[in-house]
Scaffold this active site. Structure first.
Site: not given
Ligand code: APR
Length: 234
Positions: A203, A109, A59, A176-177, A91-92, A136, A139
């Site tokens: 969405e 995060h 990653r 973010t979802s 969160q990225n 490290c 240490c």
């Molecule tokens: N433009 C805008 N939104 C987008 C795009 C895009 N091109 N592609 C995907 N998405 C949206 C999706 O619809 C979804 O709602 O981004 C969101 C991504 O959701 P997740 O994959 O759940 O990512 P995230 O919300 O950042 O996850 C939160 O979960 O696993 C942990 O630590 C990890 O920081 C992460 C946290």
């Protein structure tokens, strides 16, 4: 849009999706390819640190090779024009906001380009590849890990983030979802503080109903359009 008040912006994996970095829960997302219990928990790291380092090494390589997209650049422009009125929480774990010119990004995060010693708490710029036996630099203990927050751990900067939410006039969640807490609860915190709330996403998220306004589409289109509006250039 927000008057003269403070804007708090929360970004998620969707902000970096068009830079080629995978999201977690979309079709083909990271958590469909990997068992998060094995690669994103302290227990998984204790059980198999080499597997976890391999996961984050891959990653990290992707994150270092990625290029900020129009959404990152638009947010950097907003911050530049509205300096201390825009708080960027992400969160990225990539550094695309910074590479687009954003400053003071609160990585709740953690950051994949940073390393942490689990023994002494020392932090440093991570090498491209990390291995369990790496000592490290402070240490010497072979207890190095990526400086990222795993499931079951406390996110970073939470007190500062809640302080910003309590004083903001606009909260925007982008890409973010809304399925992971505490970030998923930020919209409720902002509403309790009387702020306007806006969801910019591909969405509807799991918490889209909590937002006053929502706009859907790819971040590289929706975010620049929104920033242009906020800056009164539209
Ligand atoms: N433009 C805008 N939104 C987008 C795009 C895009 N091109 N592609 C995907 N998405 C949206 C999706 O619809 C979804 O709602 O981004 C969101 C991504 O959701 P997740 O994959 O759940 O990512 P995230 O919300 O950042 O996850 C939160 O979960 O696993 C942990 O630590 C990890 O920081 C992460 C946290």
């Amino acid at each position: 849009m927000a008057g003269a008040g403070k804007i708090v912006i929360l970004t998620g994996a969707g902000a970096s999706a068009e830079s080629g970095l995978g999201t977690f829960r979309d079709a083909g997302g990271l958590w469909q390819k990997y068992d998060l219990a094995k690669v994103a928990t302290p227990e998984g790291f204790a059980r198999n640190p080499a597997l976890v380092h391999d996961f984050y090494n891959a990653r990290r390589a992707n994150a270092l090779a990625a290029v900020p997209n129009a959404a990152h650049r638009a947010l950097a422009r907003l911050q530049a024009d509205w300096s201390d009125k825009v708080v960027l929480v992400t969160q990225n774990i990539d550094a695309l906001h910074e590479r687009a010119g954003s400053h003071t990004v609160l990585h709740m995060h953690g950051e994949i380009e940073r390393a942490l010693c689990a023994a002494c708490g020392h932090r440093w710029q991570a090498p491209a590849e990390m291995r369990p036996a790496d000592p490290c630099p402070a240490c010497g203990a072979p207890a190095t890990r990526p400086d990222v927050v795993w499931f079951g751990e406390i996110p970073y900067h939470m007190e500062e983030i809640y302080g910003h939410l309590a004083g903001c006039t606009l909260f925007v969640a982008l890409g973010t979802s809304g399925s992971v807490w505490p970030a998923a609860g930020f919209v409720a915190e902002a509403r309790a503080a009387g702020a306007e709330t806006l969801e910019l996403n591909l969405e509807p998220s799991d918490v889209s109903r909590a937002f006053h306004r929502r706009r859907y589409g790819p971040a590289s289109e929706v975010v620049p359009a929104w920033v242009t509006e906020v800056l009164g250039e539209g």
